[in-house]
Design a protein around this motif. Sequence first.
Motif, short mmCIF file in Angstrom:
data_model
loop_
_atom_site.label_atom_id
_atom_site.label_comp_id
_atom_site.label_asym_id
_atom_site.label_seq_id
_atom_site.Cartn_x
_atom_site.Cartn_y
_atom_site.Cartn_z
N MET A 48 11.87 -45.43 -36.39
CA MET A 48 11.33 -43.76 -36.36
C MET A 48 9.91 -43.89 -36.37
O MET A 48 9.23 -44.80 -36.67
CB MET A 48 11.81 -42.97 -37.65
CG MET A 48 11.21 -43.40 -38.95
SD MET A 48 11.49 -42.20 -40.06
CE MET A 48 13.46 -42.46 -40.36
N GLU A 53 6.05 -42.27 -36.96
CA GLU A 53 5.44 -42.17 -37.97
C GLU A 53 5.30 -40.59 -38.35
O GLU A 53 5.36 -40.55 -39.55
CB GLU A 53 3.93 -42.50 -37.69
CG GLU A 53 2.89 -42.45 -38.90
CD GLU A 53 1.45 -42.85 -38.45
OE1 GLU A 53 0.66 -42.93 -39.44
OE2 GLU A 53 1.31 -43.34 -37.30
N ASN A 101 8.11 -38.68 -37.97
CA ASN A 101 9.23 -38.30 -38.63
C ASN A 101 9.33 -38.85 -39.99
O ASN A 101 10.05 -38.23 -40.79
CB ASN A 101 10.51 -39.11 -37.77
CG ASN A 101 10.72 -38.62 -36.43
OD1 ASN A 101 10.31 -37.39 -36.35
ND2 ASN A 101 10.97 -39.25 -35.48
N LEU A 102 8.67 -39.81 -40.41
CA LEU A 102 8.56 -40.34 -41.80
C LEU A 102 8.24 -39.23 -42.70
O LEU A 102 8.53 -39.17 -43.85
CB LEU A 102 7.91 -41.60 -41.95
CG LEU A 102 7.83 -42.21 -43.31
CD1 LEU A 102 9.15 -42.64 -43.51
CD2 LEU A 102 7.16 -43.49 -43.26
N ILE A 129 13.34 -49.33 -42.89
CA ILE A 129 13.16 -48.36 -41.80
C ILE A 129 11.93 -48.90 -41.22
O ILE A 129 10.81 -49.27 -41.74
CB ILE A 129 12.79 -46.86 -42.44
CG1 ILE A 129 13.99 -46.26 -43.17
CG2 ILE A 129 12.27 -46.20 -41.20
CD1 ILE A 129 13.75 -45.19 -43.64
N VAL A 147 8.87 -48.35 -38.78
CA VAL A 147 8.05 -47.06 -38.31
C VAL A 147 6.93 -47.44 -37.48
O VAL A 147 6.30 -48.65 -37.60
CB VAL A 147 7.39 -46.47 -39.67
CG1 VAL A 147 6.20 -45.36 -39.45
CG2 VAL A 147 8.39 -46.07 -40.64
N TYR A 148 6.99 -46.91 -36.35
CA TYR A 148 5.83 -46.91 -35.34
C TYR A 148 4.85 -45.86 -35.27
O TYR A 148 5.04 -44.91 -35.53
CB TYR A 148 6.48 -47.39 -33.88
CG TYR A 148 7.48 -46.14 -33.40
CD1 TYR A 148 6.78 -45.11 -32.65
CD2 TYR A 148 8.58 -46.20 -33.45
CE1 TYR A 148 7.36 -44.13 -32.00
CE2 TYR A 148 9.34 -45.01 -33.03
CZ TYR A 148 8.84 -44.06 -32.27
OH TYR A 148 9.57 -42.99 -31.77
N ILE A 192 10.18 -49.69 -46.19
CA ILE A 192 9.52 -49.33 -45.04
C ILE A 192 8.75 -50.39 -44.27
O ILE A 192 7.87 -50.97 -44.98
CB ILE A 192 8.37 -48.07 -45.53
CG1 ILE A 192 9.26 -46.76 -46.19
CG2 ILE A 192 7.74 -47.57 -44.17
CD1 ILE A 192 10.20 -46.31 -45.16
N TRP A 194 6.12 -51.13 -41.32
CA TRP A 194 5.32 -50.60 -40.65
C TRP A 194 5.06 -51.72 -39.27
O TRP A 194 4.80 -52.77 -39.46
CB TRP A 194 3.78 -50.39 -41.01
CG TRP A 194 3.95 -49.25 -42.28
CD1 TRP A 194 4.20 -49.28 -43.60
CD2 TRP A 194 3.93 -48.04 -41.97
NE1 TRP A 194 4.37 -48.27 -44.03
CE2 TRP A 194 4.07 -47.26 -43.12
CE3 TRP A 194 3.51 -47.00 -40.89
CZ2 TRP A 194 4.07 -45.88 -43.19
CZ3 TRP A 194 3.38 -45.52 -40.91
CH2 TRP A 194 3.88 -45.14 -42.25
#
Length: 194
Positions: free
Chosen positions: A106, A108, A110-111, A129, A131-132, A150, A152
């Motif tokens: 997802m 960033e 949306n987080l 998850i 995260v981009y 999470i 990253w």
Amino acid sequence: MKKVGLYFGTFNPIHIGHLVIANHMAEFSDLDEVWFVITPKSPFKTKQTLLDNHHRYQMVYEAIKEYPKLKASKIEFDLPQPNYTIDTLVHLEEKHKSAFTFSLIMGEDNLKSFHKWKNYEAILENYAIYVYPRISKGELMNRFADHPKIKWVDAPIMEISSTFIRKSHKEGNNIKPMLPDTVWKYLDEMNFYR
């Protein structure tokens, strides 16, 4: 077991930004594959700019057919509406048993609203998850920033959107460079978003 990242979206249409993110996740993280999970058109909403499911699936398929680590999934097309991510994850787990482990991909942004998702605690407990970045200036701080599930990923920031592509195409602007060639051909032949 293969590690699969699930990249959810309407992909209306899929564009080079989506491809760059998905390919980056498949090539530069510990994921083995990325599956584009195409969100179905809701029978309860009449958003005219959202193409039918099979057209969006076909565009995703055309865009990624030369990328062996990327797959198109229409798993949500046959699930009860409305779709919730937790239900899709449970369905995939049941369907694929021990062949794959699933994670979410997802942006960033949306987080930031993830805590509003149905059963988000169960998702965080059972799935990683990835995260981009979606924000180029400053870091988005939120309750999940340091959560162990999470991950990253330092993927390129893609400031391109399907909304912009649809609007620009309707206005007669050349959007071809923003789309994979196969998607442009399909979109142009079908006369979409005009």
